[in-house]
Motif scaffolding. Structure first.
Motif, PDB file in Angstrom:
ATOM      1  N   LYS A 154      34.954  45.951  36.735  1.00  0.00           N
ATOM      2  CA  LYS A 154      35.922  46.459  36.020  1.00  0.00           C
ATOM      3  C   LYS A 154      37.349  46.799  36.548  1.00  0.00           C
ATOM      4  O   LYS A 154      38.236  47.135  35.846  1.00  0.00           O
ATOM      5  CB  LYS A 154      35.357  47.649  35.419  1.00  0.00           C
ATOM      6  CG  LYS A 154      34.157  47.484  34.394  1.00  0.00           C
ATOM      7  CD  LYS A 154      33.579  48.668  33.948  1.00  0.00           C
ATOM      8  CE  LYS A 154      32.209  48.203  33.244  1.00  0.00           C
ATOM      9  NZ  LYS A 154      31.470  49.541  32.775  1.00  0.00           N
ATOM     10  N   GLN A 155      37.400  46.820  37.787  1.00  0.00           N
ATOM     11  CA  GLN A 155      38.488  47.325  38.577  1.00  0.00           C
ATOM     12  C   GLN A 155      39.745  46.210  38.383  1.00  0.00           C
ATOM     13  O   GLN A 155      39.524  44.952  38.302  1.00  0.00           O
ATOM     14  CB  GLN A 155      38.212  47.461  40.136  1.00  0.00           C
ATOM     15  CG  GLN A 155      39.574  47.821  40.842  1.00  0.00           C
ATOM     16  CD  GLN A 155      39.711  49.425  40.722  1.00  0.00           C
ATOM     17  OE1 GLN A 155      39.139  50.151  39.963  1.00  0.00           O
ATOM     18  NE2 GLN A 155      40.889  49.905  41.498  1.00  0.00           N
ATOM     19  N   LYS A 156      40.953  46.740  38.092  1.00  0.00           N
ATOM     20  CA  LYS A 156      42.136  45.680  37.931  1.00  0.00           C
ATOM     21  C   LYS A 156      42.334  45.053  39.236  1.00  0.00           C
ATOM     22  O   LYS A 156      42.280  45.935  40.448  1.00  0.00           O
ATOM     23  CB  LYS A 156      43.161  46.649  37.475  1.00  0.00           C
ATOM     24  CG  LYS A 156      42.972  47.293  35.987  1.00  0.00           C
ATOM     25  CD  LYS A 156      44.315  47.885  35.497  1.00  0.00           C
ATOM     26  CE  LYS A 156      44.240  48.420  34.061  1.00  0.00           C
ATOM     27  NZ  LYS A 156      45.324  48.846  33.303  1.00  0.00           N
ATOM     28  N   ASN A 162      46.353  38.361  37.046  1.00  0.00           N
ATOM     29  CA  ASN A 162      45.799  38.117  35.691  1.00  0.00           C
ATOM     30  C   ASN A 162      45.137  36.712  35.775  1.00  0.00           C
ATOM     31  O   ASN A 162      45.527  35.739  35.850  1.00  0.00           O
ATOM     32  CB  ASN A 162      46.767  38.117  34.349  1.00  0.00           C
ATOM     33  CG  ASN A 162      46.109  37.758  33.209  1.00  0.00           C
ATOM     34  OD1 ASN A 162      44.988  37.947  33.091  1.00  0.00           O
ATOM     35  ND2 ASN A 162      46.896  37.316  32.114  1.00  0.00           N
ATOM     36  N   TYR A 200      47.283  42.698  45.839  1.00  0.00           N
ATOM     37  CA  TYR A 200      46.104  42.410  44.705  1.00  0.00           C
ATOM     38  C   TYR A 200      44.761  41.693  45.422  1.00  0.00           C
ATOM     39  O   TYR A 200      44.874  41.647  46.624  1.00  0.00           O
ATOM     40  CB  TYR A 200      46.673  41.327  43.688  1.00  0.00           C
ATOM     41  CG  TYR A 200      46.993  39.743  44.158  1.00  0.00           C
ATOM     42  CD1 TYR A 200      45.789  38.926  44.364  1.00  0.00           C
ATOM     43  CD2 TYR A 200      48.038  39.338  44.875  1.00  0.00           C
ATOM     44  CE1 TYR A 200      45.834  37.760  44.746  1.00  0.00           C
ATOM     45  CE2 TYR A 200      48.356  38.119  45.256  1.00  0.00           C
ATOM     46  CZ  TYR A 200      47.266  37.332  45.279  1.00  0.00           C
ATOM     47  OH  TYR A 200      47.234  35.907  45.776  1.00  0.00           O
TER      48      TYR A 200
END
Length: 802
Positions: free
Chosen positions: A457-459, A463, A604
């Motif tokens: 669930k971690q960002k 995208n 990221y």
């Protein structure tokens, strides 16, 4: 006599059907769980044990350093190490180099086959490893240029037969001759391939100009050494250090250094994953933890037997007293009770095997190991069965046998016998152990679940949603850039296609391009460091919505961008900038070429949250080869995919349209964690079930012992609630003591496990309180069923109980 012992044993089992069932079923569940875990652990520990020279084969791993700081740990190190170690250390008998090549499209007439795992391998491959050849000479199969060894499955698909030696096939403009057909790799090997090409073929491709074969600064070559008999690998490893230091001193290049280690072949599978591993590894800590769970579960089952047998022993006191009065020796009584334990364990083994047969598909699904009924015919399985039977019979039967055979006839006949304080204390200790183990396992299971959920669930910082990945085109085309540009332009005409970009790496995979010696222009060569490089076209960073924090991204409006780079935050820190803005406009020396830093993007997650942020440099390569990332709308997905496939076939007519969705692909990194969590949770549940079975039996017997007491208390005015509180109190105390014991152990174990993740959850109080409450509720529910029944019993009936 033996016959008489067994008759008595059967009578006791049939006379006490409830206790017998609880004992047999509890033992059977514990044994079945332990046998399945043993199967899992045995398989994980069996990797590469089939190699004849396994004790002498070691893989050379490399720790790469930049100015004394560890930068990368490689499974495949420098190309030179094999030659150098063989030539300079007589302890090395032979070596083999294996170099990954990536997927290729093999063509035989009209047959086209994508081979995902292809390698170049040295001529000693079959001397060091024991992978059998169905045809071909193992001594010469990988000697000649353009020779290749394929597996039997590939041979059947490509040629329609395994008799393929001497046949040829193409990839790109290359023609390869089959010089060997291997038997398909076994499941328990750390290395597998579809195609092995001769190492001399690689040398032909790269040419003599760079002397790659003797390069110390080119990494990615898997090297295996065959040591001479009797060689101490640790002593040899220590000798590598001064030799390699001298090599790097002579190179005097960018402050680079390396330390080489010898990893035994049999330990590769359960060792930590390093850069350019041939296959994903198992988790050694998880395997040993599951082995511990197996021990916990079977011990809990044996404790049940001991608890019930000793608690129930007072009921057999008169039997023992009468037999002793009639002349039975203590040894005969011990034999009787030991045979009863053996009979009960034997029946439990039979039921355990039935449970294994029934639940084998479930075990296969949660463990990821495809286990068939062939398991029942393996020596390891029956060795484990035999071991559990004899060890279980002894440990679960010996103590009760000693206790029961020690009753004194005089006290028994006078009716003065009661449960000893020592026996009661021991039973309480064993109940505490059972529930402490259950709470400990539940803490671990909940921690694993929370950590995996957190990672999913971690960002990520980019995208990856609605991203379709088309695998890199493999077929030869006259102009790759022209074909890819045409595919992109045609696909972007579709309103459902938002962007199309090509790159050397995609999120969810390790960055394969590593470059050392990168430094600021004009600084000393010793300032160079190692970075991960992602080559992409103009649209790569925009397509993934990388967050720009300084400067700008690549653009076709700037014709100089092929000489520009974009850094991530971590890379600017490695370069020595305290703020990203300071890096913009600076120039770097990248292997003798000058590039300008035009922008900095936020860090990221390129890979799973197991790993820390990498220092990434993005390089603009307009004609880059790699996987194709297509951002699409999912409104009419089948039509969009069909349109992309049609375009692909138009511009890459010889290629397969092979695609996957990136979000699913990214989460596959957590597949092993999920499976471990499932296995952990399943066997934690089994452990709690077995503990509750034992508690059920113990409570039922305790209530039988206190039935008259309960009747007297009710006659004297005690309410149902008072009776229930009396019965609950003892067991509630035991569960609380179990929590006090298990919580610190659970904290230590889970904290150690979480340290393997760069990004992890915090250990909150809920991870400990929830398991405690869960076990307490289950335990009290188990106690309640019998306690409520006893509390509501008519006191007239209770007082009649003998």
């Amino acid at each position: 006599m033996i016959k008489n012992y067994f008759l008595i044993a059967f009578r006791n089992l049939s006379k006490n059907k409830a206790f017998s069932f609880i004992n047999i079923f509890g033992l059977a569940v514990g044994m079945a769980a332990s046998l399945l875990i043993i199967q899992y652990v045995t398989f994980e520990l069996s990797f590469d044990k089939f190699h004849a020279k396994k004790d002498r084969v070691f893989r050379v791993t490399q720790d790469r350093y930049d100015r004394g700081k560890l930068s990368t740990q490689w499974a495949g190190g420098a190309f030179a190490e094999g030659n150098a170690f063989k030539n300079n250390f007589p302890q090395v008998e032979d070596f083999v180099k294996i170099v990954g090549n990536g997927p290729i499209l093999a063509v035989n007439n009209d047959t086209r086959l994508t081979l995902e795992k292809t390698y170049f391998a040295g001529p000693s491959f079959f001397n060091i490893f024991s992978y059998p050849l169905l045809s071909g000479d193992p001594k010469t199969a990988l000697t000649e240029v353009n020779s290749a060894v394929i597996t039997e499955t590939v041979a059947k698909k490509l040629f329609g037969t395994t008799n393929a030696v001497g046949k040829t096939f193409k990839f790109d403009l290359n023609l390869l001759k089959v010089t060997g057909v291997m038997k398909d790799y076994p499941d328990n090997t750390h290395f597998r391939s579809d195609l092995l090409m001769s190492y001399s073929t690689l040398m032909k491709f790269v040419g003599p100009k760079n002397d790659l074969d003797n390069a110390w600064l080119n990494d990615g070559c898997l090297t295996y050494l065959l040591l001479r008999p009797g060689v101490d690998s640790k002593a040899l490893e220590a000798k590598f250090v001064p030799y390699v230091n001298q090599v790097y001193k002579k190179l005097n290049w960018s402050g680079a250094g390396a330390v080489y280690h010898l990893l035994p072949l049999e330990k590769i599978h359960l060792s930590p994953n390093l850069m350019v591993e041939a296959e994903p590894h198992g988790d050694g800590k998880s395997v040993y933890l599951l082995a511990g769970i197996a021990i916990f579960v079977i011990i809990i089952a044996w404790i049940n037997y001991i608890n019930l047998a000793t608690a129930k022993g007072i009921g057999r006191a008169k039997e023992v007293g009468v037999r002793k009065t009639l002349g039975s020796a203590k040894g005969q009584l011990i034999t009787q009770f030991m045979l009863e334990a053996m009979l009960l364990n034997g029946l439990a083994i039979v039921l355990a095997i039935v449970l294994i047969i029934v639940f084998l598909p479930v075990f296969s699904a949660i463990s990821g190991q495809y286990v068939t009924l062939d398991l029942l015919f393996t020596p390891v399985f029956w060795l484990a069965v035999t071991g559990l039977f004899f060890v279980g019979s002894f440990f679960s039967g010996f103590y009760p046998a000693i206790v029961l055979s020690s009753f004194r006839p005089v006290e028994v006949m006078k009716g003065k016998l009661s449960a000893s304080s020592g026996g009661v204390l021991l039973r309480k200790f064993m109940v505490v152990f059972q529930f402490a183990a259950s709470i400990f396992l539940l803490i671990g299971s909940l921690t694993v679940y929370r950590q995996v959920s957190y990672m999913e669930k971690q960002k990520l910082g980019i995208n990856i949603d609605q991203t379709l990945i088309i695998k890199q085109p493999l077929a030869y085309v006259d102009s790759f850039y022209r074909s890819m540009s045409a595919f992109k332009n045609e696909s972007l005409r579709d309103p459902s296609v938002k962007s199309v970009t090509v790159s050397t790496s995609i999120p969810g995979e390790p960055v394969g391009w590593n470059a050392g010696g990168i430094k600021l222009k004009g600084t000393d060569q010793s300032q160079g460091k190692q970075y991960r490089i992602i080559g992409g076209d103009y649209d790569y960073l925009k397509a993934y919505n990388a967050k720009l924090i300084a400067g700008r991204l690549f653009s076709k409006d700037f014709t100089t961008d092929p000489q520009a780079v974009v850094f991530n935050e971590k890379a600017t820190e490695e370069m020595g900038f305290d703020r990203p803005e300071k890096a913009v406009g600076k120039q770097i020396d990248f292997w003798g070429q000058v590039y300008t830093i035009i922008g900095v993007v936020e860090n990221y997650h390129q890979q799973s949250l197991h790993d820390a942020y990498d220092a990434l440099i993005f390089k603009c390569i307009p004609d880059v080869r790699g996987n194709v990332s297509v951002k699409i709308s999912t409104a009419d997905l089948p039509r969009t995919i069909a349109a992309l496939k049609s375009n692909w076939k138009s511009f890459f007519p010889g290629d397969q349209f092979d695609y996957f969705f990136l979000d699913q692909h990214f989460n596959e990194q957590y597949h092993a964690d999920k499976q471990f969590g499932q296995v952990f949770a399943a066997f934690t549940g089994i452990g709690i079930l077995v503990a509750c079975l034992g508690l059920f039996g113990l409570v039922s017997y305790t209530i039988v012992q206190r039935t008259k007491e309960i009747g007297i208390r009710k006659v004297l005015g005690a309410s149902v609630n008072t009776i229930l509180q009396l019965l609950y109190k003892d067991f509630a105390q035991l569960v609380f003591i179990a929590f006090v014991v298990s919580a610190p152990l659970g904290w230590y174990a889970t904290n150690q496990w979480l340290q393997t993740y760069a990004f992890r959850i915090n250990l909150s109080w809920t991870l400990f309180v929830v398991p405690f409450i869960t076990v307490a509720i289950v335990a009290m529910a188990t106690v309640s069923y019998l306690s409520i029944k006893a509390a509501f019993m008519n006191p007239v009936i209770s007082l009649k109980v003998e």
